[in-house]
Enzyme design. Structure first.
Site, PDB file in Angstrom:
ATOM      1  CB  CYS A   1      -0.892   1.904   2.313  1.00 19.71           C
ATOM      2  SG  CYS A   1      -2.444   1.902   3.236  1.00 19.71           S
TER       3      CYS A   1
ATOM      4  CG  ASP B   1      -0.841   2.867  -1.914  1.00 13.99           C
ATOM      5  OD1 ASP B   1      -1.319   1.728  -2.079  1.00 13.99           O
ATOM      6  OD2 ASP B   1      -1.205   3.627  -1.004  1.00 13.99           O
TER       7      ASP B   1
END
Length: 139
Positions: free
Chosen positions: A34, A41
């Site tokens: 992120c 992520d």
């Protein structure tokens, strides 16, 4: 010697360039960071394409996908960047990349990006559902 991440996408000649055929790949372990928090992520990437003259080589694709693990990207950015890189490497007739990101803050994000070669139109689909299923056994 262990493999290392790489941004190079290798290709090989399409074995049947005179025919439209569909290649479907799933990458269930895609990871990037992120850009706001630095937290990982996770996503499943689904790649569907109709090659023209070349196909993407799988090991180079794996190492390419791995290269994003330490990079910060918004979901929309990384999906479009990967599609752009794959299109640049393979120049397909059609390519679609679907990125299904796992929940973050109670929100699932799916990003779908497409490319069509200028002037390319898919052949009409043949619908075989009109034929009844027949078993090859009698009874």
């Amino acid at each position: 010697m262990p493999s290392t991440p790489a941004k190079t996408l290798e290709t090989f000649p399409n074995p049947k360039p005179g025919r439209d055929f569909h290649i479907h790949m799933e990458v269930p372990e895609f990871t990037c960071l992120c850009p706001k928090t630095g937290q990982p992520d996770f996503a499943t990437l689904i790649l569907d394409y109709i090659p023209d003259k070349t196909c993407v080589e799988l090991k180079s694709l794996k190492l390419y996908m791995w290269s994003f693990r330490e990079e910060g990207h918004f979901h929309e950015d990384v999906t479009n960047r990967i599609l752009d890189d794959l299109v640049k490497a393979t120049k397909p007739r059609y390519m679609c990349l679907t990125a299904k990101f796992y929940v973050r803050g109670g929100i699932f994000t799916n990003v779908v990006a497409e490319h069509r070669k200028k002037g390319w139109q898919p052949a009409p689909r043949v619908d075989l559902t009109q034929f009844e299923h027949q078993s090859n056994t009698r009874g």
